[in-house]
Design an enzyme around this catalytic site. Structure first.
Site, PDB file in Angstrom:
ATOM      1  N   TYR A   8      49.985  17.871  57.486  1.00 18.60           N
ATOM      2  CA  TYR A   8      48.600  17.022  58.022  1.00 18.60           C
ATOM      3  C   TYR A   8      48.163  16.168  56.889  1.00 18.60           C
ATOM      4  CZ  TYR A   8      44.175  15.107  59.433  1.00 18.60           C
ATOM      5  OH  TYR A   8      42.936  14.554  59.980  1.00 18.60           O
TER       6      TYR A   8
ATOM      7  N   LYS B 213      48.557  12.065  56.367  1.00 19.35           N
ATOM      8  CA  LYS B 213      47.413  11.142  56.384  1.00 19.35           C
ATOM      9  C   LYS B 213      47.469  10.328  55.094  1.00 19.35           C
ATOM     10  CE  LYS B 213      45.018  11.397  60.200  1.00 19.35           C
ATOM     11  NZ  LYS B 213      44.748  10.498  60.822  1.00 19.35           N
TER      12      LYS B 213
END
Length: 233
Positions: free
Chosen positions: A151, A155
Site C-alpha cells: 500500500y 501511495k
C-alpha cells in the site's frame, strides 16, 4: 455559503465512496459544478444534493474509458477546471506469506488510476488555460509500518506522480498537488478497527476542506506539494 469555486467544473474520481461524497459535498457548497466518476454502478441514493453529473461503471485504470468519461464531462459542463483523484484501495498484508499479486493490484488501484485520470484530464485543463489536480495519497507513503509495504509503495507512486507532473506543468497554468491523510474516519475503517480511538483520525469533511483549498485561486502559488493531513494519529 462560500463561492470561491463558483462555476468551476470539478471531477471527483472514486466519487461514490465516503471520502468522494465528502469532497463532493464541500465542492458543491463552494459553488462548483461537480461530476462524480466511479467504477461502481451509480447508487440509487446517498450522493450529495447538487452533484451535477454522475458517471458509474467507469474503469479508471483503462485509459480509453477515462478519456471517454472526461469527454462526456466536457460536453455536459462545457469544460473541466479541476480533478480530484480519490479512487484507490487498501490492503494490509505482510511481505512474508503475502502475495505478489497484491502489489500489482494496489499499483493498479492507486497509481494507474491516478495516471490515467491525469492524462485524460490534461487536454481539458490546458484548454482552460489553467487547472487544478489534487491527488489523494497517504501518510504511509512517508513511513510504512508492518503489513503496509504494498500500500505504501503504491501511495509513494502517487506522491512521485504528483511531484513530477507538477514540474511538467508548472509553466502551463496547471497546479498538481496531493494530500497525505493518515487514517480517515470512515464506516469501513471503524468496522476494521472497532477498538481504535476514531476521534484521532481525519474526518472526511476536514480532508475535503484542504482539497477545496488546493482547488481554489488561493492556492495558485502551490504546486508539487504533498500535504500531510494526519489528524492526531
Amino acid at each position: 455559503m462560500s463561492t470561491r469555486l463558483e462555476a468551476r467544473s470539478i471531477v471527483v474520481t472514486g466519487g461514490f465512496g465516503a471520502l468522494g461524497r465528502a469532497v463532493a459535498q464541500r465542492l458543491v457548497e463552494d459553488g462548483a459544478h461537480v461530476t462524480l466518476v466511479d467504477r461502481a454502478a451509480a447508487p440509487a441514493g446517498g450522493l450529495p444534493a447538487g452533484v451535477a453529473v454522475v458517471l458509474g461503471g467507469v474503469d479508471l485504470s483503462d485509459e480509453a474509458a477515462c478519456a471517454a468519461a472526461y469527454a462526456r464531462v466536457r460536453e455536459a459542463a462545457g469544460g473541466i477546471d479541476g480533478v480530484v483523484n480519490v479512487a484507490g484501495g487498501f490492503a494490509w498484508e505482510p511481505i512474508e506469506g503475502g502475495a505478489l499479486e497484491t502489489w500489482d493490484r494496489l499499483y493498479t488501484m492507486n497509481v494507474r488510476t491516478a495516471v490515467a485520470s491525469c492524462r485524460a484530464a490534461l487536454p481539458h485543463l490546458l484548454a482552460r488555460g489553467a487547472g487544478r489536480i489534487v491527488n489523494v495519497g497517504a501518510l504511509a507513503a512517508q513511513k510504512a509500518g508492518m503489513g503496509m509495504a504494498a500500500y505504501a509503495a503504491s501511495k509513494s507512486g502517487v506522491a512521485r506522480l504528483t511531484e513530477s507532473l507538477a514540474e511538467e506543468l508548472k509553466d502551463r497554468g496547471v497546479t498538481v498537488n496531493a494530500v497525505l491523510p493518515s487514517i480517515i474516519d470512515t464506516p469501513a475503517n471503524r468496522a476494521d478497527m472497532p477498538d481504535a480511538d476514531a476521534s484521532r483520525w481525519v474526518a472526511p469533511d476536514k480532508l475535503a476542506a484542504v482539497i477545496a483549498f488546493l482547488l481554489s485561486d488561493d492556492a495558485s502559488a502551490v504546486t508539487g506539494a504533498c500535504v500531510p493531513v494526519s489528524g492526531r494519529v
